[in-house]
Write a protein that holds these residues in place. Structure first.
Motif, PDB file in Angstrom:
ATOM      1  N   VAL A 122       0.873  -1.174   0.000  1.00 24.56           N
ATOM      2  CA  VAL A 122       0.000   0.000   0.000  1.00 24.56           C
ATOM      3  C   VAL A 122       0.912   1.226   0.000  1.00 24.56           C
ATOM      4  CG1 VAL A 122      -1.786   1.270   1.231  1.00 24.56           C
ATOM      5  CG2 VAL A 122      -1.801  -1.232   1.252  1.00 24.56           C
ATOM      6  N   VAL A 123       0.865   1.996  -1.074  1.00 27.75           N
ATOM      7  CA  VAL A 123       1.743   3.154  -1.243  1.00 27.75           C
ATOM      8  C   VAL A 123       0.921   4.417  -1.015  1.00 27.75           C
ATOM      9  CG1 VAL A 123       3.293   4.395  -2.788  1.00 27.75           C
ATOM     10  CG2 VAL A 123       3.176   1.887  -2.866  1.00 27.75           C
ATOM     11  N   VAL A 124       1.368   5.252  -0.088  1.00 31.14           N
ATOM     12  CA  VAL A 124       0.723   6.522   0.222  1.00 31.14           C
ATOM     13  C   VAL A 124       1.638   7.644  -0.250  1.00 31.14           C
ATOM     14  CG1 VAL A 124      -0.220   8.000   2.036  1.00 31.14           C
ATOM     15  CG2 VAL A 124      -0.453   5.512   2.207  1.00 31.14           C
ATOM     16  N   ILE A 125       1.135   8.490  -1.132  1.00 30.07           N
ATOM     17  CA  ILE A 125       1.879   9.639  -1.631  1.00 30.07           C
ATOM     18  C   ILE A 125       1.223  10.896  -1.075  1.00 30.07           C
ATOM     19  CG2 ILE A 125       2.652  10.919  -3.666  1.00 30.07           C
ATOM     20  CD1 ILE A 125       2.559   8.345  -5.235  1.00 30.07           C
ATOM     21  N   VAL A 126       2.005  11.689  -0.364  1.00 28.44           N
ATOM     22  CA  VAL A 126       1.513  12.927   0.238  1.00 28.44           C
ATOM     23  C   VAL A 126       2.094  14.091  -0.557  1.00 28.44           C
ATOM     24  CG1 VAL A 126       1.353  14.303   2.338  1.00 28.44           C
ATOM     25  CG2 VAL A 126       1.440  11.802   2.479  1.00 28.44           C
ATOM     26  N   SER A 127       1.275  14.747  -1.365  1.00 31.69           N
ATOM     27  CA  SER A 127       1.754  15.848  -2.198  1.00 31.69           C
ATOM     28  C   SER A 127       0.561  16.622  -2.733  1.00 31.69           C
ATOM     29  CB  SER A 127       2.607  15.320  -3.356  1.00 31.69           C
ATOM     30  OG  SER A 127       3.013  16.367  -4.203  1.00 31.69           O
ATOM     31  N   ASP A 128       0.797  17.911  -3.028  1.00 27.63           N
ATOM     32  CA  ASP A 128      -0.250  18.726  -3.632  1.00 27.63           C
ATOM     33  C   ASP A 128      -0.252  18.633  -5.148  1.00 27.63           C
ATOM     34  OD1 ASP A 128       2.081  20.045  -4.120  1.00 27.63           O
ATOM     35  OD2 ASP A 128       1.567  21.868  -3.015  1.00 27.63           O
ATOM     36  N   GLY A 129       0.684  17.877  -5.720  1.00 24.17           N
ATOM     37  CA  GLY A 129       0.679  17.642  -7.151  1.00 24.17           C
ATOM     38  C   GLY A 129       1.329  18.715  -7.995  1.00 24.17           C
ATOM     39  N   TRP A 130       1.983  19.692  -7.359  1.00 19.03           N
ATOM     40  CA  TRP A 130       2.658  20.737  -8.139  1.00 19.03           C
ATOM     41  C   TRP A 130       3.995  20.197  -8.634  1.00 19.03           C
ATOM     42  CZ3 TRP A 130       0.054  24.760  -9.753  1.00 19.03           C
ATOM     43  CH2 TRP A 130      -1.039  25.206  -9.023  1.00 19.03           C
ATOM     44  N   GLU A 131       4.028  19.780  -9.872  1.00 19.95           N
ATOM     45  CA  GLU A 131       5.202  19.173 -10.482  1.00 19.95           C
ATOM     46  C   GLU A 131       5.945  20.214 -11.307  1.00 19.95           C
ATOM     47  OE1 GLU A 131       8.039  17.352 -11.349  1.00 19.95           O
ATOM     48  OE2 GLU A 131       6.716  15.679 -10.862  1.00 19.95           O
ATOM     49  N   THR A 132       7.242  20.402 -10.999  1.00 22.19           N
ATOM     50  CA  THR A 132       8.052  21.342 -11.766  1.00 22.19           C
ATOM     51  C   THR A 132       8.662  20.705 -13.011  1.00 22.19           C
ATOM     52  OG1 THR A 132       9.985  20.827 -10.394  1.00 22.19           O
ATOM     53  CG2 THR A 132       8.589  22.680  -9.705  1.00 22.19           C
ATOM     54  N   GLY A 133       8.600  19.384 -13.097  1.00 17.50           N
ATOM     55  CA  GLY A 133       9.119  18.694 -14.269  1.00 17.50           C
ATOM     56  C   GLY A 133       8.035  18.442 -15.299  1.00 17.50           C
ATOM     57  N   ASP A 134       8.280  17.472 -16.150  1.00 20.36           N
ATOM     58  CA  ASP A 134       7.345  17.126 -17.211  1.00 20.36           C
ATOM     59  C   ASP A 134       6.227  16.267 -16.646  1.00 20.36           C
ATOM     60  OD1 ASP A 134       6.011  16.529 -19.503  1.00 20.36           O
ATOM     61  OD2 ASP A 134       7.688  15.532 -20.508  1.00 20.36           O
ATOM     62  N   PRO A 135       4.953  16.695 -16.715  1.00 24.32           N
ATOM     63  CA  PRO A 135       3.852  15.877 -16.194  1.00 24.32           C
ATOM     64  C   PRO A 135       3.742  14.523 -16.877  1.00 24.32           C
ATOM     65  CG  PRO A 135       3.129  18.131 -16.573  1.00 24.32           C
ATOM     66  CD  PRO A 135       4.485  17.999 -17.192  1.00 24.32           C
ATOM     67  N   ARG A 136       4.103  14.443 -18.142  1.00 20.93           N
ATOM     68  CA  ARG A 136       4.013  13.159 -18.835  1.00 20.93           C
ATOM     69  C   ARG A 136       4.965  12.134 -18.224  1.00 20.93           C
ATOM     70  NH1 ARG A 136       4.935  15.215 -24.848  1.00 20.93           N
ATOM     71  NH2 ARG A 136       6.555  16.353 -23.664  1.00 20.93           N
TER      72      ARG A 136
END
Length: 381
Positions: free
Chosen positions: A297-311
């Motif tokens: 079970v992987v939990v990712i805590v982030s607001d999703g603001w990616e400075t790199g390539d979204p793809r």
């Protein structure tokens, strides 16, 4: 404010005066139950009293009557109207003084009346009021005060079948070796069949926490929550902003406040930029493919603001989804009215997340514990 032991002793004296066999041993059990349960309202406190102070169901009406008298002023309105009980409500017990425990003396026929003033302690501290505030509004001291409430939660991942098995009485597979060994005692006749079944093991819990500038207050709160509530989950903890840092050993050896302080030193990119795709890719290359992410079970805590390539984030999330049992994404911005995954990083990761929740307040984290403990794979439709 009266001491808890004095309060319990006075309550026991009141019950004994009404004819209930309540002695010091039961009062001690009542005190221990309060320490374990930590009741947040009068209904929870009364259930502690019922479970520890009486053993005969016929004594329950007497205990309830004395309880209402002792705790006059803090009893729920539904209890006063005689409504049936429901599961404990989320209502804190306010500090108050009760002076209405008046009862007729058994030896005087009601001529003499004794009044006992009992000061009710604040069973729900100010920390419980903080549980309804967002983590961004809490200071460092207020966040530390929530540690006791966070320990009430339990992060329990679902179980899975292990490749190894164990001897059981009703297993599906016959253990031929043990059956033949036992048959030597009965002249070579297999009178009793030995059986085996697969062992059940808890799935791994992996947490990837964004510690960039926009996530700093939430990261501290959720890392503290993870430390306090993980219990036997043995979670693998990673932080990331511009690079990935493993904090598992650090969290296993120190207290919550000390671990958070050292986490800032161990993670050189604390409050830096955000490169989620690089962090997920590094985790998969160094740890995930070797077994840490497989069936976890992987939990990712982030607001999703990616400075790199979204793809690129979409490609890494697709890799992770093929290995993990469930992906839970905790994004505090989800709590905003009308939220849509419009940001590039969150939009790319959304299709591969089984659960997306906010986790922006302590009273919202029960959704996180439920998502981690869910035994079903995939997104619920």
């Amino acid at each position: 404010m009266a001491d808890l032991a004095d309060l319990v002793a006075a309550f026991g004296v009141a019950l004994r005066a009404e004819g209930l066999p309540v002695g010091p041993d039961r009062c001690a059990r009542f005190t221990d139950a309060i320490g374990v349960v930590r009741p947040a309202n009068t209904r929870e406190l009364r259930w502690c009293a019922r479970a520890t102070l009486i053993s005969d169901p016929d004594h329950m009406p007497v205990l309830d009557a004395v309880f209402r008298a002792v705790f006059e002023g803090v009893v729920d309105p539904s209890e006063q109207r005689g409504q049936p009980e429901h599961p404990p409500a989320e209502r804190a017990i306010p500090p108050t003084r009760t002076g209405g425990l008046e009862r007729d003396s058994a030896n005087s026929g009601g001529a003499n009346r004794s009044t006992t003033d009992i000061e009710v302690p604040a069973l729900a501290s100010a920390a419980e009021q903080l549980s309804h505030r967002e983590f961004t509004e809490l200071s460092a001291d207020e966040l530390r005060s929530l540690a006791a409430l966070m320990r009430r939660f339990a992060l329990v991942p679902p179980v899975r079948r292990s490749r190894r098995d164990r001897r059981t009485a009703h297993g599906r597979r016959i253990d031929l070796r043990n059956t033949l060994c036992a048959a030597r005692r009965t002249g070579g006749h297999p009178v009793r069949l030995s059986r085996r079944s697969p062992k059940l093991r808890a799935r791994k819990l992996v947490v990837l926490c964004d510690i960039s500038g926009s996530m700093e207050p939430f990261a501290r709160a959720l890392l503290q929550f993870l430390y306090c509530a993980a219990g036997g989950a043995h979670a693998e903890v990673f932080t990331f902003a511009t690079r990935l840092t493993r904090l598992t050993r650090l969290f296993a050896r120190t207290r919550a406040c000390t671990a958070l302080a050292r986490a800032g030193d161990a993670a050189p990119d604390w409050s830096g930029g955000t490169r989620i795709a690089d962090a997920v890719g590094e985790f998969l290359d160094r740890h995930g493919r070797r077994g840490m992410a497989r069936g976890s079970v992987v939990v990712i805590v982030s607001d999703g603001w990616e400075t790199g390539d979204p793809r690129e984030l979409g490609r890494q999330m697709a890799r992770l989804a093929r290995l993990a049992f469930r992906i839970v994404w905790v994004n505090p911005r989800v709590a905003r009215p009308g939220y849509r995954p419009m940001a590039g990083g969150m939009a790319a990761a959304w299709p591969y997340c089984d659960v997306v929740l906010s986790g922006h307040r302590l009273d919202e984290l029960d959704e996180l514990t439920a998502a981690i403990a869910d035994p079903w794979r995939g997104r619920r439709r």
